[in-house]
Write a protein that holds these residues in place. Structure first.
Motif, short mmCIF file in Angstrom:
data_model
loop_
_atom_site.label_atom_id
_atom_site.label_comp_id
_atom_site.label_asym_id
_atom_site.label_seq_id
_atom_site.Cartn_x
_atom_site.Cartn_y
_atom_site.Cartn_z
N ASP A 67 -2.57 2.11 12.73
CA ASP A 67 -3.73 1.51 12.08
C ASP A 67 -3.85 1.95 10.62
O ASP A 67 -4.77 1.54 9.92
CB ASP A 67 -5.03 1.81 12.84
CG ASP A 67 -5.32 3.30 12.95
OD1 ASP A 67 -4.41 4.11 12.72
OD2 ASP A 67 -6.46 3.64 13.30
N GLU A 68 -2.92 2.79 10.16
CA GLU A 68 -2.87 3.17 8.76
C GLU A 68 -1.46 2.88 8.27
O GLU A 68 -0.48 3.09 8.99
CB GLU A 68 -3.19 4.65 8.56
CG GLU A 68 -4.63 4.98 8.83
CD GLU A 68 -5.01 6.38 8.39
OE1 GLU A 68 -6.18 6.57 8.04
OE2 GLU A 68 -4.15 7.28 8.37
N ASP A 69 -1.37 2.40 7.02
CA ASP A 69 -0.07 1.97 6.51
C ASP A 69 -0.07 2.08 4.99
O ASP A 69 -1.06 1.72 4.33
CB ASP A 69 0.16 0.52 6.92
CG ASP A 69 1.41 -0.06 6.31
OD1 ASP A 69 2.51 0.42 6.62
OD2 ASP A 69 1.29 -1.01 5.50
N PHE A 70 1.02 2.56 4.44
CA PHE A 70 1.26 2.58 3.01
C PHE A 70 2.59 1.87 2.82
O PHE A 70 3.60 2.29 3.41
CB PHE A 70 1.36 4.01 2.49
CG PHE A 70 0.06 4.77 2.56
CD1 PHE A 70 -0.69 4.99 1.41
CD2 PHE A 70 -0.42 5.26 3.77
CE1 PHE A 70 -1.88 5.69 1.47
CE2 PHE A 70 -1.62 5.95 3.84
CZ PHE A 70 -2.35 6.17 2.68
N HIS A 71 2.61 0.80 2.04
CA HIS A 71 3.89 0.12 1.87
C HIS A 71 4.03 -0.52 0.49
O HIS A 71 3.05 -0.81 -0.18
CB HIS A 71 4.14 -0.92 2.98
CG HIS A 71 3.32 -2.16 2.86
ND1 HIS A 71 2.12 -2.33 3.49
CD2 HIS A 71 3.54 -3.30 2.18
CE1 HIS A 71 1.64 -3.53 3.20
NE2 HIS A 71 2.49 -4.14 2.41
N THR A 72 5.29 -0.71 0.13
CA THR A 72 5.65 -1.47 -1.06
C THR A 72 6.51 -2.64 -0.59
O THR A 72 7.17 -2.56 0.45
CB THR A 72 6.45 -0.63 -2.07
OG1 THR A 72 7.66 -0.19 -1.45
CG2 THR A 72 5.64 0.54 -2.59
N ALA A 73 6.49 -3.70 -1.37
CA ALA A 73 7.34 -4.86 -1.07
C ALA A 73 7.72 -5.51 -2.39
O ALA A 73 6.89 -5.64 -3.29
CB ALA A 73 6.61 -5.85 -0.18
N VAL A 74 8.98 -5.89 -2.49
CA VAL A 74 9.48 -6.59 -3.67
C VAL A 74 10.21 -7.82 -3.18
O VAL A 74 11.06 -7.73 -2.29
CB VAL A 74 10.43 -5.70 -4.50
CG1 VAL A 74 10.97 -6.46 -5.70
CG2 VAL A 74 9.74 -4.42 -4.95
#
Length: 166
Positions: A67-74
């Motif tokens: 239920d917790e998330d840290f993300h990057t996307a390119v």
């Protein structure tokens, strides 16, 4: 049986242990960010308002929490004019898409050195908070987003402040 209880306790302690921050630098993707713990990489293709985009993503979840998330996307914007042909048009399309997905959305402008792009915040499921940054540069969408259980989580500011697009 005595050893079983110790094993369970050790497993629980390891699952609850804090991860150390990890700096991710991907010159090939033009991004850098400091995650609260070690991120995992993935490639995926998703439909977007611009057409299908292949995303290069990195994410970190604390412990076994989903239920917790840290993300990057390119992702490279597909050729053509769908979703916009200028950075401003692409950003307006992205904002509209985020509003459609999250409902209420707060938008904040980025300083000129970090953009073109914007920062956003939105309420998430079950009282969580979603915060992110979108930058358009060199025909790519660059996104950093965090979802946390409480709005005042200091990991979010650290993560988003560390996100840079080159």
């Amino acid at each position: 049986m005595k050893g079983t209880g110790t094993g369970i306790l050790m497993t629980l302690l390891l699952a609850c242990a804090s991860d150390a921050p990890v700096r991710l630098e991907r010159p090939d993707l033009g991004i850098a960010a400091t995650f609260p713990g070690p991120p995992q990489g993935a490639r995926l293709v998703t439909p977007t308002p611009y057409g299908e985009i292949e995303w290069f993503s990195h994410s970190w979840h604390p412990g076994a929490r989903l239920d917790e998330d840290f993300h990057t996307a390119v992702g490279n914007l597909p050729p053509g004019r769908r979703g916009g042909s200028t950075p401003d048009e692409v950003l307006r399309t992205q904002e509209a898409w985020l509003r459609q997905r999250f409902g209420a959305l707060e938008r904040f402008e980025l300083s000129s050195g970090r953009g073109p792009g914007f920062r956003y915040g939105a309420p998430g499921p079950a009282g969580s908070r979603i915060s992110g940054i979108v930058v358009v540069r060199r025909g790519r969408l660059h996104i950093a987003q965090a979802t946390v259980r409480r709005a005042a989580d200091p990991r979010v500011e650290t993560f988003l402040d560390s996100f840079s697009v080159r």
